[in-house]
Design a protein around this motif. Structure first.
Motif, PDB file in Angstrom:
ATOM      1  N   PHE A  44      33.167  98.002  71.199  1.00 45.24           N
ATOM      2  CA  PHE A  44      33.520  98.897  70.218  1.00 45.24           C
ATOM      3  C   PHE A  44      34.359  98.396  69.278  1.00 45.24           C
ATOM      4  N   VAL A  45      35.032  97.172  69.598  1.00 43.55           N
ATOM      5  CA  VAL A  45      35.960  96.313  68.881  1.00 43.55           C
ATOM      6  C   VAL A  45      35.178  95.599  67.729  1.00 43.55           C
ATOM      7  N   LEU A  46      34.191  95.062  68.504  1.00 46.36           N
ATOM      8  CA  LEU A  46      33.217  94.367  67.405  1.00 46.36           C
ATOM      9  C   LEU A  46      32.448  95.032  66.736  1.00 46.36           C
ATOM     10  N   ALA A  47      31.845  96.319  67.061  1.00 42.45           N
ATOM     11  CA  ALA A  47      31.099  97.170  66.516  1.00 42.45           C
ATOM     12  C   ALA A  47      31.855  97.682  65.130  1.00 42.45           C
ATOM     13  N   SER A  48      33.139  98.298  65.407  1.00 41.31           N
ATOM     14  CA  SER A  48      34.097  98.823  64.219  1.00 41.31           C
ATOM     15  C   SER A  48      34.276  97.667  63.383  1.00 41.31           C
ATOM     16  N   ARG A  86      30.829  95.977  56.392  1.00 37.95           N
ATOM     17  CA  ARG A  86      29.907  96.518  55.822  1.00 37.95           C
ATOM     18  C   ARG A  86      30.351  97.471  54.599  1.00 37.95           C
ATOM     19  N   TRP A  87      31.195  98.345  55.296  1.00 35.69           N
ATOM     20  CA  TRP A  87      31.920  99.481  54.634  1.00 35.69           C
ATOM     21  C   TRP A  87      32.592  99.036  53.373  1.00 35.69           C
ATOM     22  N   PHE A  88      33.452  97.878  53.428  1.00 37.28           N
ATOM     23  CA  PHE A  88      34.302  97.503  52.435  1.00 37.28           C
ATOM     24  C   PHE A  88      33.223  96.632  51.409  1.00 37.28           C
ATOM     25  N   ARG A  89      32.279  96.025  52.111  1.00 37.32           N
ATOM     26  CA  ARG A  89      31.526  95.267  51.052  1.00 37.32           C
ATOM     27  C   ARG A  89      30.603  96.272  50.009  1.00 37.32           C
ATOM     28  N   SER A  90      29.931  97.494  50.626  1.00 36.20           N
ATOM     29  CA  SER A  90      29.032  98.222  49.873  1.00 36.20           C
ATOM     30  C   SER A  90      29.282  99.758  50.593  1.00 36.20           C
ATOM     31  N   PRO A  91      30.340 100.198  50.039  1.00 32.43           N
ATOM     32  CA  PRO A  91      30.534 101.413  50.595  1.00 32.43           C
ATOM     33  C   PRO A  91      29.576 102.674  50.201  1.00 32.43           C
ATOM     34  N   SER A  92      29.041 103.332  51.273  1.00 33.44           N
ATOM     35  CA  SER A  92      27.925 104.515  51.006  1.00 33.44           C
ATOM     36  C   SER A  92      28.145 105.517  51.864  1.00 33.44           C
ATOM     37  N   SER A  93      27.563 106.814  51.705  1.00 36.45           N
ATOM     38  CA  SER A  93      27.511 107.693  52.505  1.00 36.45           C
ATOM     39  C   SER A  93      26.987 107.347  54.202  1.00 36.45           C
ATOM     40  N   SER A 100      26.963 104.224  55.385  1.00 31.69           N
ATOM     41  CA  SER A 100      27.937 103.125  56.002  1.00 31.69           C
ATOM     42  C   SER A 100      29.191 103.867  56.481  1.00 31.69           C
ATOM     43  N   GLY A 101      29.582 104.845  55.578  1.00 27.92           N
ATOM     44  CA  GLY A 101      30.812 105.706  55.836  1.00 27.92           C
ATOM     45  C   GLY A 101      30.672 106.363  57.443  1.00 27.92           C
ATOM     46  N   ALA A 102      29.186 107.031  57.519  1.00 24.63           N
ATOM     47  CA  ALA A 102      28.995 107.839  58.508  1.00 24.63           C
ATOM     48  C   ALA A 102      28.915 107.226  59.600  1.00 24.63           C
ATOM     49  N   VAL A 103      28.254 105.884  59.673  1.00 25.41           N
ATOM     50  CA  VAL A 103      28.210 105.035  60.799  1.00 25.41           C
ATOM     51  C   VAL A 103      29.621 104.686  61.440  1.00 25.41           C
ATOM     52  N   LEU A 104      30.214 104.257  60.480  1.00 23.25           N
ATOM     53  CA  LEU A 104      31.919 103.754  60.718  1.00 23.25           C
ATOM     54  C   LEU A 104      32.450 104.924  61.413  1.00 23.25           C
TER      55      LEU A 104
END
Length: 613
Positions: free
Chosen positions: A166-170, A176-183, A185-189
């Motif tokens: 989970f450390v690596l996954a987060s 990915r979120w900071f590179r290209s924020p989207s709904s 990528s936000g939901a996954v994070l």
């Protein structure tokens, strides 16, 4: 071309994952004695109890255990998610015919999980800007790291390997979120952060580098779009709520960080609110003041929990300073030397202070970059890792990934020397890892990772037999608590759970009872039915005498060291474990008494003192 690149990536991942799995499988000899297999690591024995009980009957899964911290019993500080998920996986594997023995399936799961850990390491490496060669090097660093073997090894069914995942996954999802924020990528994070709490309730700390990075970017005028931020906050809160609903402490209305409780719903709600505010409010002086006021108000209810958590991290609570894994790397280095420290981290740990300074510098230089989270996470992980050995999974990747980023940049800056640069980096890593591979990865480990486990092992069969006929509470040292719970139907007063006030009180109680005069125990603790005594350390002096470091005082010394006929009549000796000890300067071996099991005889029972060797 794209299909070929994907196939190459897949093959490289499988090779690196295979190396990691092989490293993990090397602990298999330490997880069995004869034909009997068991978990590797003390806490793994308790995980195995709860998991295997749920394998037999998923509806009987429990969050309150009456057989620990007896006679009261206690709520489990571990969340329900990891043990329940492992039980379902083992049950499904059994139904698919993958194995006949649920325990063996369970013991192999951490080894299989190395494929996930290796894949996520390589994914983070790619997101940090590494090329193919450097990404493979990063994967191999993870695969051959001693902390990986200690986390993903055969029988290592403690939850630490899933925490590492989970450390690596987060981190990967955050990049990915900071590179290209989207709904999406936000939901996954947000979902990753929420589900992580089902594995360990302390994983809410994964939010800190993410929120810190978002705040730093906001101060520079870089705001995330509102809709992706709302998607993140909604996924975070809803996933956390789904994790909390089955939690008994949550249903009881508890508010503690060490229990999966309302504390965690409060934390994620605050994180979601702050994220949305950062996307909504412009970084003006007025809004900065407003954010400070909001943050102060949100932190106020957490002061007590923060102080308690800080005491745990610092190792100042109760007996924590006596636990080996609670020591800091600096303490290990000063007390045991570089060889012992490299058993956890390789010699790269000596460059950790330099790596920390380098990551701080790069975070400042790239403060406007989407890669800022990577440097912030490295700083955060190295800082946590420096507090305790047990925090290794938060920062081990930062021992090698920042340097590989630097090597990759050198190779791109001087392409005519790229192959030479990468080759030299590869050789440097070989030199850094060679001593650890030789002295740690392939070296025999003590049974279950405990130098005294094999000596105590003969006690478990008679203990199981007596407890099956007449179960009751066993008074023993805390390190034996999980073993007793795993190998028998008896209850224990204390174990290695040391976080809540009750757990520290029960550890103190066990020590106090083992220090009483032998005649006082039956009246002082009428609930104790068995007493298991053993030394914490047994050595041979130059004169050939046995030197005992006894856990406890008068009671422990009397029952362990007194001849059977001289023990007070309230105690019936059930079993004695003898340990062969080599005499100094010779090949002569003498048998030393290592452990004894007694049954406490009540006044109404018939007194006996039969000996079974």
């Amino acid at each position: 071309m794209i299909a070929k690149a994907r196939l190459t990536t897949l093959l490289l991942w499988l090779v690196v994952g295979g190396v990691a799995a092989l490293s993990g499988a090397l602990t298999r000899p330490a997880a069995h004695i004869g034909e009997e297999y068991f978990p590797f690591g003390n806490d793994g024995f308790y995980h195995a109890v709860r998991i295997l009980d749920a394998v037999k009957d998923p509806s009987a899964f429990y969050e309150f255990d009456p057989k620990i911290h007896a006679p009261e019993g206690s709520l489990l500080v571990w969340p329900w998610g990891y043990d329940y998920a492992m039980a379902r996986i083992v049950r499904a594997a059994s139904n698919l015919g993958i194995g006949d023995d649920p325990l063996m399936i369970l013991l192999w799961i951490p080894v299989a999980a190395t494929l996930i850990g290796a894949g996520l390491t390589m994914l983070v490496a790619r997101a940090a800007g590494l090329g193919t060669w450097a990404t493979v090097l990063a994967g191999l660093c993870m695969a051959l790291g001693p902390s990986t073997q200690l986390t993903y090894g055969f029988g290592k069914i403690d939850h630490h390997y899933v925490e590492h995942i989970f450390v690596l996954a987060s981190l990967a999802a955050g990049l990915r979120w900071f590179r290209s924020p989207s709904s999406a990528s936000g939901a996954v994070l947000g979902s990753i952060f929420g589900v992580a709490l089902a594995v360990h309730n302390a994983l809410f700390v994964l939010l800190l580098p993410f929120l810190g990075t978002a705040l730093l970017l906001w101060l520079q005028g870089k705001q995330s779009p509102l809709r992706p931020s709302v998607a993140f906050a909604a996924a975070l809160v809803l996933t956390t709520l789904a994790v909390l609903l089955p939690s008994e402490p949550f249903r009881q209305g508890r508010f503690e960080f060490y229990l999966l409780s309302w504390f965690h719903l409060y934390i994620v709600s605050c994180a979601g609110l702050v994220t949305v505010l950062l996307s909504r409010l412009a970084p003006t002086r007025r809004n900065m003041g407003l954010m400070i006021l909001i943050a102060t108000a949100l932190l106020a209810p957490l002061i007590g929990q923060i102080i308690h958590a800080r005491s745990f991290v610092n190792g100042t609570l109760g007996m924590l300073d006596q636990i080996q894994e609670m020591r800091s790397p600096l303490q290990v280095l000063s007390q045991d030397g570089i060889r012992m420290l490299s058993m956890f981290y390789t010699v790269l740990v000596l460059a950790a202070p330099l790596a920390f300074a380098f990551c701080v510098l790069r975070a400042w230089r790239e403060r406007t970059s989407p890669r800022l989270l990577f440097w912030a996470w490295c700083v955060f992980g190295l800082a946590l890792m420096a507090t305790q050995i047990r925090m290794h999974y938060f920062g081990t990747f930062a021992l090698y990934l920042p340097w590989l980023v630097l090597v990759q940049e050198w190779a791109e800056r001087w392409p005519e020397h790229a192959k030479r640069t990468l080759l030299l980096a590869s050789l440097a890593l070989v030199l850094a890892y060679a001593p650890t591979i030789r002295l740690q990865l392939v070296a025999p480990a003590p049974k279950s990772g405990d130098p005294w486990f094999a000596a105590l092992h003969p006690m478990f069969k008679p203990l199981r037999e007596h407890c099956s006929k007449d179960p009751g509470v066993v008074l023993a040292d805390t390190n034996a608590g999980h073993y007793i719970r795993y190998f028998s139907d008896c209850s224990v007063i204390a174990n290695n759970f040391l976080l809540t006030a009750q757990q520290f009180d029960k550890a103190d109680e066990a020590l106090r009872l083992l220090s009483l005069p032998a005649e006082q125990l039956p009246a002082e603790a009428p609930y104790v039915k068995y007493v298991l005594v053993r030394p914490v350390k047994l050595t041979v002096t130059e004169a050939g005498n046995f030197r005992y470091g006894v856990y406890g005082g008068d009671l422990a010394k009397t029952l362990l060291l007194t001849a059977p006929g001289s023990v007070p009549p309230q105690y019936q000796l059930l079993f004695t474990v003898k340990l062969p000890m080599r005499m100094p300067g010779s090949d002569q071996v003498r048998m030393a008494t290592y452990a004894k099991l007694y049954k406490v005889i009540r006044p109404e029972a018939t007194s006996a003192n039969d000996v079974s060797e």
